[in-house]
Scaffold this motif. Structure first.
Motif, PDB file in Angstrom:
ATOM      1  N   ILE A 102       0.178  11.952 -11.158  1.00  0.00           N
ATOM      2  CA  ILE A 102       0.791  12.343  -9.881  1.00  0.00           C
ATOM      3  C   ILE A 102       1.786  11.261  -9.485  1.00  0.00           C
ATOM      4  CG2 ILE A 102       0.380  12.969  -7.468  1.00  0.00           C
ATOM      5  CD1 ILE A 102      -2.648  12.739  -9.643  1.00  0.00           C
ATOM      6  N   GLU A 103       3.037  11.639  -9.292  1.00  0.00           N
ATOM      7  CA  GLU A 103       4.036  10.674  -8.825  1.00  0.00           C
ATOM      8  C   GLU A 103       4.297  10.912  -7.348  1.00  0.00           C
ATOM      9  OE1 GLU A 103       8.522   8.967  -9.850  1.00  0.00           O
ATOM     10  OE2 GLU A 103       7.696  10.643 -10.983  1.00  0.00           O
ATOM     11  N   LEU A 104       4.145   9.858  -6.576  1.00  0.00           N
ATOM     12  CA  LEU A 104       4.333   9.929  -5.137  1.00  0.00           C
ATOM     13  C   LEU A 104       5.638   9.250  -4.740  1.00  0.00           C
ATOM     14  CD1 LEU A 104       0.742   8.935  -3.906  1.00  0.00           C
ATOM     15  CD2 LEU A 104       1.700  11.241  -4.025  1.00  0.00           C
ATOM     16  N   GLY A 105       6.319   9.879  -3.806  1.00  0.00           N
ATOM     17  CA  GLY A 105       7.467   9.261  -3.151  1.00  0.00           C
ATOM     18  C   GLY A 105       7.153   9.180  -1.677  1.00  0.00           C
ATOM     19  N   GLY A 106       6.730   8.021  -1.216  1.00  0.00           N
ATOM     20  CA  GLY A 106       6.237   7.932   0.145  1.00  0.00           C
ATOM     21  C   GLY A 106       4.974   8.764   0.271  1.00  0.00           C
ATOM     22  N   ALA A 107       4.917   9.627   1.284  1.00  0.00           N
ATOM     23  CA  ALA A 107       3.742  10.461   1.522  1.00  0.00           C
ATOM     24  C   ALA A 107       3.844  11.820   0.837  1.00  0.00           C
ATOM     25  CB  ALA A 107       3.545  10.650   3.028  1.00  0.00           C
ATOM     26  N   LEU A 137      -3.942  16.058   3.701  1.00  0.00           N
ATOM     27  CA  LEU A 137      -4.154  15.544   2.352  1.00  0.00           C
ATOM     28  C   LEU A 137      -3.001  15.981   1.450  1.00  0.00           C
ATOM     29  CD1 LEU A 137      -7.990  16.200   1.941  1.00  0.00           C
ATOM     30  CD2 LEU A 137      -6.857  14.002   2.339  1.00  0.00           C
ATOM     31  N   THR A 138      -2.301  15.016   0.900  1.00  0.00           N
ATOM     32  CA  THR A 138      -1.152  15.305   0.044  1.00  0.00           C
ATOM     33  C   THR A 138      -1.585  15.918  -1.281  1.00  0.00           C
ATOM     34  OG1 THR A 138       0.078  13.477   1.030  1.00  0.00           O
ATOM     35  CG2 THR A 138       0.828  14.257  -1.125  1.00  0.00           C
ATOM     36  N   TYR A 139      -2.706  15.434  -1.800  1.00  0.00           N
ATOM     37  CA  TYR A 139      -3.223  15.890  -3.101  1.00  0.00           C
ATOM     38  C   TYR A 139      -4.731  15.727  -3.032  1.00  0.00           C
ATOM     39  CZ  TYR A 139      -3.952  16.020  -8.218  1.00  0.00           C
ATOM     40  OH  TYR A 139      -4.367  16.333  -9.492  1.00  0.00           O
ATOM     41  N   VAL A 157       0.847  -1.188   0.000  1.00  0.00           N
ATOM     42  CA  VAL A 157       0.000   0.000   0.000  1.00  0.00           C
ATOM     43  C   VAL A 157       0.883   1.239   0.000  1.00  0.00           C
ATOM     44  CG1 VAL A 157      -1.744   1.308   1.262  1.00  0.00           C
ATOM     45  CG2 VAL A 157      -1.881  -1.190   1.183  1.00  0.00           C
ATOM     46  N   GLY A 158       0.712   2.070  -1.022  1.00  0.00           N
ATOM     47  CA  GLY A 158       1.516   3.283  -1.127  1.00  0.00           C
ATOM     48  C   GLY A 158       0.750   4.538  -0.768  1.00  0.00           C
ATOM     49  N   ALA A 159      -0.595   4.469  -0.822  1.00  0.00           N
ATOM     50  CA  ALA A 159      -1.422   5.654  -0.536  1.00  0.00           C
ATOM     51  C   ALA A 159      -2.836   5.197  -0.229  1.00  0.00           C
ATOM     52  CB  ALA A 159      -1.413   6.608  -1.725  1.00  0.00           C
ATOM     53  N   GLN A 203       0.312   4.189   7.255  1.00  0.00           N
ATOM     54  CA  GLN A 203       1.668   4.236   7.786  1.00  0.00           C
ATOM     55  C   GLN A 203       2.281   5.595   7.449  1.00  0.00           C
ATOM     56  OE1 GLN A 203       2.907   1.719   9.724  1.00  0.00           O
ATOM     57  NE2 GLN A 203       0.821   0.903   9.473  1.00  0.00           N
ATOM     58  N   PRO A 204       3.348   6.003   8.151  1.00  0.00           N
ATOM     59  CA  PRO A 204       3.925   7.336   7.912  1.00  0.00           C
ATOM     60  C   PRO A 204       4.347   7.593   6.474  1.00  0.00           C
ATOM     61  CG  PRO A 204       4.769   6.406   9.945  1.00  0.00           C
ATOM     62  CD  PRO A 204       3.997   5.310   9.285  1.00  0.00           C
ATOM     63  N   ASP A 205       4.699   6.537   5.723  1.00  0.00           N
ATOM     64  CA  ASP A 205       5.167   6.740   4.351  1.00  0.00           C
ATOM     65  C   ASP A 205       4.052   6.580   3.321  1.00  0.00           C
ATOM     66  OD1 ASP A 205       4.783   4.032   4.712  1.00  0.00           O
ATOM     67  OD2 ASP A 205       6.537   3.441   3.522  1.00  0.00           O
ATOM     68  N   GLN A 206       2.799   6.597   3.768  1.00  0.00           N
ATOM     69  CA  GLN A 206       1.660   6.448   2.862  1.00  0.00           C
ATOM     70  C   GLN A 206       0.900   7.770   2.756  1.00  0.00           C
ATOM     71  OE1 GLN A 206      -0.440   3.238   4.762  1.00  0.00           O
ATOM     72  NE2 GLN A 206       0.887   1.654   3.887  1.00  0.00           N
ATOM     73  N   ALA A 207       0.663   8.195   1.531  1.00  0.00           N
ATOM     74  CA  ALA A 207      -0.015   9.476   1.289  1.00  0.00           C
ATOM     75  C   ALA A 207      -1.529   9.341   1.463  1.00  0.00           C
ATOM     76  CB  ALA A 207       0.303   9.972  -0.110  1.00  0.00           C
ATOM     77  N   LEU A 208      -2.151  10.426   1.871  1.00  0.00           N
ATOM     78  CA  LEU A 208      -3.608  10.528   1.880  1.00  0.00           C
ATOM     79  C   LEU A 208      -4.018  11.400   0.701  1.00  0.00           C
ATOM     80  CD1 LEU A 208      -4.482  11.092   5.665  1.00  0.00           C
ATOM     81  CD2 LEU A 208      -4.495   8.953   4.363  1.00  0.00           C
ATOM     82  N   VAL A 209      -4.797  10.831  -0.205  1.00  0.00           N
ATOM     83  CA  VAL A 209      -5.220  11.531  -1.426  1.00  0.00           C
ATOM     84  C   VAL A 209      -6.726  11.736  -1.366  1.00  0.00           C
ATOM     85  CG1 VAL A 209      -5.313  11.456  -3.943  1.00  0.00           C
ATOM     86  CG2 VAL A 209      -3.326  10.507  -2.728  1.00  0.00           C
TER      87      VAL A 209
END
Length: 411
Positions: free
Chosen positions: A263-268, A221-223, A135-137, A178-184
Motif C-alpha cells: 500500500i502506497e500512501l500519499g499523506g492520508a 479508516l483509509t485502509y 509519522v506518516g500513518a 495530524q491531517p496528513d496522517q492516514a489511519l490504517v
C-alpha cells in the motif's frame, strides 16, 4: 510511505502428515528480499501467525528469527502484529516488552470492556514512520476479539460490539493524528460477502454471527488490513482487503493467487495498492485433476514428471480415483506408478461413479467422496438441494453455532 500487508502464516501447520517448515522458510526468505527491495516502511501481519495456540518450538523459532532478520536488513522498519483466532493471545503477546525494543509491536489481547486509558491507547494506536523518521500513518491494531472481550449492553450483537470497539479506537486515534496522517485499521474476522475456504478456515461462531457487515469499519479508516480468510479479496470498494495466506493450507486453496499487498500512501490517501504474488515453494497437485478409473489414473501418475527439489519442498500429491470399491492392492499400485519420483504422497481419495441407470434428465445427486463427509459440506449440500430456502446465511450461522457446541461438548 509504503506499507506491506500479510496474514495467516499458520506456522507449524501439518499438511496431511507433512510439516511446512521448509515452505515457510522459503516464503520468509522471499519476504525479506521484498521488504528490502521495495523499501517498505511498515509491515502489518494480521493474525494467525501460528496454526495452533501452543506452537512448536521450531515454529516459534522461525517467527522470531524472521522478526530479527527483518529488522537487521531494514533497520527503520516498523512491524505490527495482531493475534488471530488460531493464536494464543497471551502467548503471542508475552515477549512484547523485548520485541518493542526491536520496533515490533505485538497486540495479542484487548479487553474492550475497560476504559481506553493512555496505556491501552499506546498499545492499540501505533505510529508508523516514514523513511525520514516522521509519522506518516497510524496502525489501529485490533486483534481477534471474542464475545467476552466486548463491552455490550443487553441484547447487543457481537457485530454491534465490534463496531463500537472500532468506533472508540478511531475516535481516540483521530485526536492524535495530524491531517496528513492516514489511519490504517487491522483486524482478524470474517466480513460478509467474502469467499471462505471451508476446508481450512476455522469458523468464528460468536453469538450466532458468522460474518460481520463491512459497515463496522468507520469511514475515517483509509485502509483496513484484514486477516482470517485465506483467499485474497477486496471489499468495501477496495478499502477493506484480505491479502490471504502465503501458502495453500488445503487442496481447496491450490488455485488461489497467494500474495502480499503493498500500500502506497500519499499523506492520508492511498495512492496505489499492488499485489506481489508469492512464488510457491512446493507444488501442490491433484493427479489426475479429476477422479478417473484406476488404470487411467495410474497411467497419468507414470507420466508425471517432477523436478528435483530440496528436502521438505518436494511436490505434495493427492491421487484421485473413480471406483465403486477400492481394490485391495490400490495403494501398492499407486506406489509402483510413483516409484522413483521425489514427491510427498498425501493420500488417495476415492469417488464412487454415478449409477449407470442415471440419465442427464434425472435429479440423482452425485455420490460423495470420503472427504465430503464433513458436517459443513453435508449441510451445504442440503441447502443446495433447496435453492428457494429463506435466509441461508442465518441457517449457516445457526448450524455453525450448534456444531461448535457439539465440538466443545466432545472435547
Amino acid at each position: 510511505m509504503r506499507l506491506l500487508h500479510t496474514s495467516d502464516w499458520h506456522l507449524g501447520q501439518n499438511f496431511k502428515g507433512y510439516d511446512r517448515h521448509a515452505e515457510h522458510r522459503a516464503f520468509m526468505d522471499w519476504l525479506l528480499d521484498l521488504l528490502a527491495q521495495r523499501q517498505i516502511d511498515a509491515l502489518l501481519i494480521s493474525g494467525d501467525i501460528f496454526d495452533q495456540a501452543n506452537p512448536s518450538a521450531e515454529a516459534q523459532r522461525l517467527f522470531y528469527g524472521f522478526l530479527a532478520q527483518a529488522r537487521a536488513r531494514c533497520t527503520a522498519l516498523d512491524i505490527v502484529v495482531i493475534a488471530g483466532n488460531h493464536d494464543s493471545a497471551a502467548r503471542i503477546e508475552a515477549p512484547h516488552p523485548i520485541l518493542l525494543g526491536l520496533g515490533v509491536h505485538v497486540v495479542g489481547q484487548f479487553n474492550a470492556r475497560l476504559p481506553l486509558d493512555e496505556e491501552m491507547l499506546q498499545r492499540l494506536c501505533i505510529p508508523l514512520h516514514r523513511a525520514d523518521g516522521g509519522v506518516g500513518a497510524w496502525a489501529l491494531a485490533v486483534p481477534f476479539l471474542r464475545a467476552g472481550d466486548l463491552a455490550s449492553a443487553q441484547g447487543d450483537s457481537y457485530g454491534a460490539g465490534i463496531a463500537e470497539t472500532y468506533r472508540r479506537i478511531v475516535d481516540a486515534a483521530a485526536e492524535r493524528r495530524q491531517p496528513d496522517q492516514a489511519l490504517v485499521g487491522m483486524g482478524h474476522l470474517h466480513v460478509q460477502g467474502a469467499s471462505v475456504s471451508s476446508d481450512s478456515e476455522r469458523r468464528l461462531v460468536i453469538g450466532g454471527e458468522e460474518a460481520l457487515d463491512a459497515g463496522i469499519f468507520p469511514a475515517e479508516l483509509t485502509y483496513v488490513a484484514l486477516g482470517h480468510l485465506h483467499k485474497p479479496q477486496t471489499l468495501g470498494e477496495g478499502r477493506l482487503r484480505y491479502c490471504g495466506s502465503p501458502l495453500p493450507l488445503s487442496y481447496s486453496e491450490i488455485d488461489y493467487l497467494h500474495q502480499v499487498v503493498e500500500i502506497e500512501l500519499g499523506g492520508a490517501t492511498v495512492i496505489s495498492t499492488k499485489a506481489h504474488l508469492i512464488p510457491r515453494p512446493a507444488l501442490i497437485l491433484r493427479v489426475p485433476a479429476k477422479p478417473l478409473p484406476l488404470d487411467e489414473a495410474l497411467a497419468e501418475l507414470r507420466e508425471l514428471t517432477v523436478d528435483d527439489a530440496p528436502e521438505g519442498l518436494e511436490p505434495l500429491i493427492e491421487v484421485q480415483i473413480l471406483a465403486s470399491l477400492a481394490p485391495t492392492d490400490m495403494r501398492a499400485r499407486v506406489d509402483e506408478a510413483l516409484a522413483g519420483k521425489k514427491i510427498r504422497l498425501t493420500g488417495i481419495t476415492r469417488t464412487s461413479p454415478q449409477p449407470a441407470t442415471a440419465s442427464a434428465d434425472e435429479t440423482t445427486s452425485p455420490r460423495l467422496a470420503m472427504e465430503d463427509l464433513q458436517p459443513e459440506r453435508l449441510f451445504q449440500r442440503l441447502l443446495d438441494e433447496h435453492p428457494g430456502i429463506d435466509n441461508p446465511d442465518e441457517l449457516h450461522a445457526a448450524f455453525a453455532e450448534l456444531l461448535q457446541g457439539a465440538y466443545e461438548e466432545d472435547a
